[in-house]
Motif scaffolding. Structure first.
Motif, PDB file in Angstrom:
ATOM      1  N   ILE A 236       0.847  -1.188   0.000  1.00  9.76           N
ATOM      2  CA  ILE A 236       0.000   0.000   0.000  1.00  9.76           C
ATOM      3  C   ILE A 236       0.885   1.240   0.000  1.00  9.76           C
ATOM      4  O   ILE A 236       2.061   1.199   0.387  1.00  9.76           O
ATOM      5  CB  ILE A 236      -0.926   0.034   1.228  1.00  9.76           C
ATOM      6  CG1 ILE A 236      -0.119  -0.018   2.522  1.00  9.76           C
ATOM      7  CG2 ILE A 236      -1.949  -1.096   1.166  1.00  9.76           C
ATOM      8  CD1 ILE A 236      -0.962   0.145   3.781  1.00  9.76           C
ATOM      9  N   LYS A 237       0.303   2.342  -0.455  1.00 11.20           N
ATOM     10  CA  LYS A 237       1.051   3.597  -0.385  1.00 11.20           C
ATOM     11  C   LYS A 237       1.057   4.081   1.063  1.00 11.20           C
ATOM     12  O   LYS A 237       0.172   3.753   1.856  1.00 11.20           O
ATOM     13  CB  LYS A 237       0.427   4.650  -1.297  1.00 11.20           C
ATOM     14  CG  LYS A 237      -0.987   5.064  -0.929  1.00 11.20           C
ATOM     15  CD  LYS A 237      -1.544   6.045  -1.949  1.00 11.20           C
ATOM     16  CE  LYS A 237      -2.981   6.434  -1.608  1.00 11.20           C
ATOM     17  NZ  LYS A 237      -3.565   7.340  -2.616  1.00 11.20           N
ATOM     18  N   TRP A 238       2.074   4.848   1.387  1.00 12.80           N
ATOM     19  CA  TRP A 238       2.165   5.422   2.727  1.00 12.80           C
ATOM     20  C   TRP A 238       1.556   6.822   2.698  1.00 12.80           C
ATOM     21  O   TRP A 238       1.938   7.660   1.875  1.00 12.80           O
ATOM     22  CB  TRP A 238       3.616   5.501   3.180  1.00 12.80           C
ATOM     23  CG  TRP A 238       4.270   4.177   3.426  1.00 12.80           C
ATOM     24  CD1 TRP A 238       3.700   2.945   3.301  1.00 12.80           C
ATOM     25  CD2 TRP A 238       5.612   3.959   3.841  1.00 12.80           C
ATOM     26  NE1 TRP A 238       4.604   1.961   3.609  1.00 12.80           N
ATOM     27  CE2 TRP A 238       5.800   2.552   3.942  1.00 12.80           C
ATOM     28  CE3 TRP A 238       6.692   4.787   4.124  1.00 12.80           C
ATOM     29  CZ2 TRP A 238       7.012   1.985   4.315  1.00 12.80           C
ATOM     30  CZ3 TRP A 238       7.906   4.222   4.497  1.00 12.80           C
ATOM     31  CH2 TRP A 238       8.057   2.836   4.607  1.00 12.80           C
ATOM     32  N   THR A 239       0.638   7.079   3.617  1.00  8.34           N
ATOM     33  CA  THR A 239       0.024   8.400   3.700  1.00  8.34           C
ATOM     34  C   THR A 239       0.307   9.020   5.062  1.00  8.34           C
ATOM     35  O   THR A 239       0.551   8.321   6.048  1.00  8.34           O
ATOM     36  CB  THR A 239      -1.496   8.312   3.484  1.00  8.34           C
ATOM     37  OG1 THR A 239      -2.060   7.386   4.430  1.00  8.34           O
ATOM     38  CG2 THR A 239      -1.820   7.843   2.074  1.00  8.34           C
ATOM     39  N   ASN A 240       0.258  10.314   5.112  1.00  8.51           N
ATOM     40  CA  ASN A 240       0.604  11.046   6.336  1.00  8.51           C
ATOM     41  C   ASN A 240      -0.606  11.149   7.248  1.00  8.51           C
ATOM     42  O   ASN A 240      -1.292  12.167   7.306  1.00  8.51           O
ATOM     43  CB  ASN A 240       1.126  12.439   5.975  1.00  8.51           C
ATOM     44  CG  ASN A 240       1.667  13.165   7.202  1.00  8.51           C
ATOM     45  OD1 ASN A 240       2.014  12.547   8.193  1.00  8.51           O
ATOM     46  ND2 ASN A 240       1.743  14.485   7.123  1.00  8.51           N
ATOM     47  N   THR A 241      -0.881  10.048   7.959  1.00  6.23           N
ATOM     48  CA  THR A 241      -1.997  10.043   8.913  1.00  6.23           C
ATOM     49  C   THR A 241      -1.510  10.207  10.350  1.00  6.23           C
ATOM     50  O   THR A 241      -2.319  10.218  11.270  1.00  6.23           O
ATOM     51  CB  THR A 241      -2.795   8.732   8.797  1.00  6.23           C
ATOM     52  OG1 THR A 241      -1.919   7.630   9.052  1.00  6.23           O
ATOM     53  CG2 THR A 241      -3.410   8.592   7.409  1.00  6.23           C
ATOM     54  N   TRP A 242      -0.191  10.293  10.530  1.00  3.03           N
ATOM     55  CA  TRP A 242       0.347  10.474  11.868  1.00  3.03           C
ATOM     56  C   TRP A 242       0.308  11.954  12.235  1.00  3.03           C
ATOM     57  O   TRP A 242       0.163  12.834  11.392  1.00  3.03           O
ATOM     58  CB  TRP A 242       1.787   9.979  11.955  1.00  3.03           C
ATOM     59  CG  TRP A 242       1.936   8.507  11.755  1.00  3.03           C
ATOM     60  CD1 TRP A 242       0.931   7.591  11.547  1.00  3.03           C
ATOM     61  CD2 TRP A 242       3.161   7.769  11.735  1.00  3.03           C
ATOM     62  NE1 TRP A 242       1.458   6.334  11.394  1.00  3.03           N
ATOM     63  CE2 TRP A 242       2.827   6.406  11.508  1.00  3.03           C
ATOM     64  CE3 TRP A 242       4.494   8.099  11.886  1.00  3.03           C
ATOM     65  CZ2 TRP A 242       3.776   5.394  11.431  1.00  3.03           C
ATOM     66  CZ3 TRP A 242       5.453   7.105  11.811  1.00  3.03           C
ATOM     67  CH2 TRP A 242       5.084   5.768  11.596  1.00  3.03           C
ATOM     68  N   SER A 243       0.503  12.219  13.509  1.00  9.18           N
ATOM     69  CA  SER A 243       0.479  13.601  13.975  1.00  9.18           C
ATOM     70  C   SER A 243       1.856  14.258  13.889  1.00  9.18           C
ATOM     71  O   SER A 243       1.988  15.443  14.145  1.00  9.18           O
ATOM     72  CB  SER A 243      -0.020  13.650  15.428  1.00  9.18           C
ATOM     73  OG  SER A 243       0.820  12.857  16.265  1.00  9.18           O
TER      74      SER A 243
END
Length: 514
Positions: A236-243
């Motif tokens: 999967i692609k990595w998305t910026n869901t972290w804070s």
């Protein structure tokens, strides 16, 4: 603009037609030669561009490898050479490790298990992120690991329950041999039959190949952890869901996307071959988990584009001397028998999704052998435990049942507060530690008992060696600390999760199925 161009074209054709009607046309030999030459030239140019287009398509697939730079080609070759060399340097005494070492897996109980093959294999997912990696350096800043998220996390989540921290193994560097060795010894001591390592391989023109792979490459070199294992492709692609904030040198090329993922559309794409060449030393390792001789290779989430890759990897495995791959794919769905839905419409939806997934074929070849039913934090799973179906106790009823094509997935609990803010964090199955462990025990007992006792297939099971069996239980996870899923010893749970695995297997073994 289009209308003007088309109108001019019509008027020009009309004038040419009128001129042709007003005069007779004589075609000279020179004109014939000129037209013949032009025709041949057009045909040559057409064929030339067709050849170029086909060559481009075969090399690029969906476009992922069409622009692979020489530097990236050299990088992939170096990585493949490194893993191949690592695979050649390790000599493992398979008889004294993995399933056969009675010093770990409960001694006499494990020896009995080898004899009658009653229990399914219990596997734990392993998160390899705890080491410095060039891609993470670029995305999050030099030296970043997921330990940084855990260290900065508050002591408790928003419901007031403590966020676990590691104790016995500490904040380890997973490339080091010592923590990997201790991790494997703990797992085998408490009845975990194997590890499933997250495997990251990108078909991306900017950054093709593997990442976060150094710990398992080191495992090939030093032999630790010395236990059965398989790979679990997080395609999967990595998305910026972290804070957290991205690294100082990182620039988003696509909104919120940290690392892209593509899939070749052509199974002759050389990157698929490169992918298999990298996987090959793992598949041939004596500790690699197999089903009827087929290396177990798992896909984290259903991705239609991945089917072409799996089909080609299966072909390459056959060319490499294996019967093929034993391929599974993860779905966020309840297990068909252990967590039935009360909502009939929802139940039908899950059945359709599963049918489409297992029914998919490439070149008339079935792609996936089973699905893994992951109880992701979802409304349909909240507050519920897996339950042994009522028909299991009936000899007549269970004889008519067919084993579900689901591999049972279990989580201890889920709390990603370390990666999010207090209010944005997802909490699932969290609470009083004793209640969390008890819920884990219920789920694990139901899953193991179901696979061991609910079907009248003793003859089939006894004919199989443990190492060829297709019955698995998957626990998420051994060490996903920043999401609150860790079987490793912690300051909140101690060794409770590990002890629960040992005690549950022992209880079913000693009490039997009836």
């Amino acid at each position: 603009m289009t209308g003007t161009i088309n109108g001019s074209f019509v008027q020009r054709n009309k004038r040419q037609k009128d001129n042709k009607q007003r005069s007779s046309t004589y075609v000279s030999v020179d004109n014939i030669l000129k037209m013949s030459f032009l025709g041949l030239l057009c045909l040559y140019l057409y064929n030339f561009f067709v050849i170029v287009y086909r060559a481009h398509s075969e090399s690029s697939g969906s476009g992922s490898s069409s622009s692979i730079s020489n530097n990236n080609n050299r990088r992939i070759k170096t990585i493949i050479d490194d893993v191949t060399e690592a695979g050649a340097t390790t000599e493992v005494d398979h008889e004294s490790t993995s399933m056969g070492n009675s010093n770990f897996n409960g001694g006499a109980i494990q020896e009995k298990e080898e004899e009658d093959n009653l229990l399914p294999r219990v596997l734990a997912l392993v998160f390899p992120q705890f080491h410095q990696d060039p891609l993470n350096d670029y995305l999050w800043g030099k030296g970043f690991t997921d330990w940084d998220n855990l260290r900065k996390a508050p002591a408790k989540n928003r419901n007031g329950f403590a966020i676990p921290r590691p104790t016995e193994l500490g904040y380890y560097d997973y490339t080091d041999v010592e923590p990997r060795k201790k991790q494997g010894e703990l797992a085998l001591q408490y009845g975990i039959d194997g590890f499933l390592y997250h495997h990251y391989w990108f078909y991306d023109e900017d950054h093709p190949g593997p990442n976060l792979h150094q710990p398992i490459v080191n495992m090939l070199k030093d032999g630790h952890p010395d236990m059965p294992f398989a790979l679990h492709w997080c395609a999967i692609k990595w998305t910026n869901t972290w804070s957290g904030n991205v690294g100082p040198d990182f620039v988003f090329k696509e909104g919120g996307v940290l690392q892209k993922q593509y899939f070749p559309t052509n199974n002759t794409d050389p990157l698929i071959t490169a992918h298999y060449e990298w996987l090959k030393p793992f598949f041939h390792h004596p500790n690699y988990i197999k089903v009827d001789g087929k290396p177990l290779f798992m896909l984290y989430q259903r991705k239609p584009g991945a089917m072409v890759v799996f089909h080609r990897l299966n072909e390459l495995a056959q060319q490499d001397g294996f019967p093929g791959l034993y391929a599974t794919v993860g779905l966020s769905k309840p297990h068909a028998h252990l967590l039935p839905m009360k909502d009939e419409k929802q139940e039908r939806g899950f059945k359709v999704m599963m049918g489409r997934t297992l029914g998919h074929k490439v070149s008339n070849l079935k792609v996936y052998d089973k699905v893994v039913s992951y109880p992701n934090p979802s409304d349909w799973a909240e507050g519920r435990s897996l339950e042994i179906p009522s028909w299991c106790a009936s000899v007549t009823a269970s004889a008519s049942q067919t084993r579900a094509m689901d591999i049972v997935g279990i989580i201890s609990s889920f709390d990603n507060t370390p990666r999010r803010s207090l209010e944005e964090a997802n909490l699932f199955g969290t609470g009083d530690p004793q209640e969390v462990v008890e819920n884990f025990r219920k789920n694990l007992h139901s899953a193991i008992y179901y696979e061991a006792c609910c079907f009248r297939d003793d003859k089939v099971r006894l004919q199989k060696k443990k190492q060829d069996d297709d019955r698995f239980i998957i626990i998420n996870a051994m060490n996903e600390w920043a999401e609150g899923m860790a079987l490793e010893p912690s300051d909140v749970y101690g060794r409770s999760f590990l002890e629960t695995i040992r005690d549950t297997k022992r209880s079913i073994r000693e009490k039997g199925c009836r």
